[in-house]
Design an enzyme around this catalytic site. Structure first.
Site, PDB file in Angstrom:
ATOM      1  CE  LYS A   1      19.171  20.529  10.508  1.00 24.79           C
ATOM      2  NZ  LYS A   1      19.248  21.230  11.844  1.00 24.79           N
TER       3      LYS A   1
ATOM      4  CB  THR B   1      11.916  23.629  12.705  1.00 23.25           C
ATOM      5  OG1 THR B   1      12.257  22.517  11.886  1.00 23.25           O
ATOM      6  CG2 THR B   1      10.654  23.353  13.469  1.00 23.25           C
TER       7      THR B   1
ATOM      8  CG  HIS C   1      11.324  17.624  14.211  1.00 24.33           C
ATOM      9  ND1 HIS C   1      11.184  18.672  13.347  1.00 24.33           N
ATOM     10  CD2 HIS C   1      12.430  17.902  14.960  1.00 24.33           C
ATOM     11  CE1 HIS C   1      12.148  19.557  13.569  1.00 24.33           C
ATOM     12  NE2 HIS C   1      12.908  19.109  14.535  1.00 24.33           N
TER      13      HIS C   1
ATOM     14  CB  SER D   1      20.052  20.324   6.058  1.00 25.48           C
ATOM     15  OG  SER D   1      20.027  21.083   7.240  1.00 25.48           O
TER      16      SER D   1
HETATM   17  P1  A3P Z   1      21.149  24.141   6.176  1.00 21.68           P
HETATM   18  O1  A3P Z   1      21.782  23.051   6.984  1.00 21.68           O
HETATM   19  O2  A3P Z   1      20.833  23.707   4.779  1.00 21.68           O
HETATM   20  O3  A3P Z   1      21.903  25.427   6.217  1.00 21.68           O
HETATM   21  P2  A3P Z   1      15.732  23.224  11.335  1.00 21.68           P
HETATM   22  O4  A3P Z   1      15.573  24.506  12.086  1.00 21.68           O
HETATM   23  O5  A3P Z   1      14.438  22.605  10.934  1.00 21.68           O
HETATM   24  O6  A3P Z   1      16.635  22.288  12.061  1.00 21.68           O
HETATM   25  O7  A3P Z   1      16.404  23.569   9.935  1.00 21.68           O
HETATM   26  C1  A3P Z   1      17.744  23.993   9.871  1.00 21.68           C
HETATM   27  C2  A3P Z   1      18.020  24.435   8.461  1.00 21.68           C
HETATM   28  O8  A3P Z   1      17.339  25.689   8.221  1.00 21.68           O
HETATM   29  C3  A3P Z   1      19.500  24.697   8.224  1.00 21.68           C
HETATM   30  O9  A3P Z   1      19.718  24.448   6.837  1.00 21.68           O
HETATM   31  C4  A3P Z   1      19.577  26.183   8.567  1.00 21.68           C
HETATM   32  O10 A3P Z   1      20.712  26.834   8.067  1.00 21.68           O
HETATM   33  C5  A3P Z   1      18.302  26.671   7.877  1.00 21.68           C
HETATM   34  N1  A3P Z   1      17.876  27.985   8.378  1.00 21.68           N
HETATM   35  C6  A3P Z   1      17.735  28.385   9.651  1.00 21.68           C
HETATM   36  N2  A3P Z   1      17.392  29.680   9.712  1.00 21.68           N
HETATM   37  C7  A3P Z   1      17.292  30.120   8.433  1.00 21.68           C
HETATM   38  C8  A3P Z   1      16.975  31.373   7.834  1.00 21.68           C
HETATM   39  N3  A3P Z   1      16.711  32.423   8.575  1.00 21.68           N
HETATM   40  N4  A3P Z   1      16.988  31.452   6.482  1.00 21.68           N
HETATM   41  C9  A3P Z   1      17.262  30.361   5.725  1.00 21.68           C
HETATM   42  N5  A3P Z   1      17.584  29.159   6.236  1.00 21.68           N
HETATM   43  C10 A3P Z   1      17.597  29.031   7.579  1.00 21.68           C
END
Ligand code: A3P
Length: 295
Positions: free
Chosen positions: A47, A50, A108, A138
């Site tokens: 979260k 990635t 991860h 998140s």
């Molecule tokens: P939130 O749940 O706070 O919105 P991962 O890819 O590591 O699982 O992380 C997911 C988190 O990154 C989520 O956060 C998601 O919305 C956010 N995220 C994904 N793409 C993004 C982007 N282009 N800009 C900002 N945040 C992004």
């Protein structure tokens, strides 16, 4: 589709770390995974953004051309090594074994769970970190919609589990600090979610440089636009909406949820925040690593 038997199962312990049940099955495939020196890894605590940086990396590889990105889901372009959904999807290692070099590998995993030949291969790593409070929020919402994980309970209950590391991949504190230390003796570009939010162009330039790509203003602009939160939220190749609802239910909480820094303020009570800060100070006292919880 009938529900696979790994749905909502409790964590399995792998070498002392709580692990997603479906991923823990046949763990030898992770230990025996053959790293290649030209692999480039994107490693994060879950979260932390990635998917965002994976998409950035893949666009840089293709000089900002979105042709491939519009047809192939992100999990097949930047496969997550330890991912598995037995009987439903090919595993991450299966995707990766069939990929030509140079591969991008997402993971991860904490340092001690990496494949045996990871360090010998000396491959480049992009490590992305995000502040603990936003990660907790998140991750909580992700556990609500992601049926690979057990139900998170209430946010208050979840926050206790997060602080004690009783969540998939274990402790956030240990993860971010140990990778920070590793920077001293391994080629690691250590990035922060909040920095990319603040100035995507500046941070994407760092990634380009690390990947040895020539800087091109036009391609850079295209990448920034294509990887904005708004664009990625609508893009089925990166927003995980192609997965069946038996695995992820976006009606509970979308994968692309808010994409901001500071959402924790909408979740933490004053008392929870004080407790979290006190605990944080103790756990992070030995590190020079600093985070911003808002920008
Ligand atoms: P939130 O749940 O706070 O919105 P991962 O890819 O590591 O699982 O992380 C997911 C988190 O990154 C989520 O956060 C998601 O919305 C956010 N995220 C994904 N793409 C993004 C982007 N282009 N800009 C900002 N945040 C992004």
């Amino acid at each position: 589709m009938t529900s696979p038997d790994f749905i909502r199962r409790a964590w399995e312990t792998v070498h002392g770390y709580p692990m997603v049940y479906a991923f823990a099955i046949n763990w030898e495939r992770i230990e025996q995974f053959q790293c290649r020196p030209e692999d480039i890894w994107i490693i994060t605590y879950p979260k932390s953004g990635t998917t965002w940086v994976s998409e950035v990396m893949d666009l840089i590889k293709n000089d900002g051309s979105v042709e491939k990105q519009e047809k192939i889901p992100i999990n097949q372009r930047v496969p997550m090594m330890e991912a598995a959904a037995p009987g439903v999807l090919p595993s991450g290692t299966e995707y990766l074994e069939n990929m030509p070099s140079p591969r991008f590998v997402k993971s991860h995993l904490p340092i001690s769970l990496l494949p045996k030949n990871f360090w010998e291969s000396n491959c480049k790593v992009i490590y992305l970190a995000r502040n603990a409070k936003d990660v907790a929020v998140s991750y909580y919402n992700f556990d609500r919609m992601n049926k690979f994980h057990p139900e998170p309970g209430t946010f208050a209950e979840y926050l206790e589990k997060f602080m004690s590391g009783n969540v998939a991949y274990g402790s956030w504190y240990e993860h971010v600090t140990s990778w920070w230390e590793k920077k001293k003796d391994h080629p690691i570009l250590y990035l922060f979610y909040e920095d990319i939010k603040e100035d995507p162009k500046r941070e994407i330039r760092k990634v380009m440089q690390f990947l040895g790509k020539k800087w091109d203003e036009e391609a850079l602009d295209r990448i920034v636009q294509h990887t904005s939160f708004e664009a990625m939220k609508e893009n089925s190749m990166v927003n995980y909406s192609l997965l069946p609802t038996t695995l992820m239910d976006h009606s509970i909480s979308p994968f692309m949820r808010k994409g901001i820094a500071g959402d924790w303020k909408n979740y933490f009570t004053v008392a929870q925040n004080e407790k979290f800060d006190g605990d944080y100070e103790k756990k992070m006292s030995g590190t020079t690593l600093k985070f911003r919880t808002e920008i």
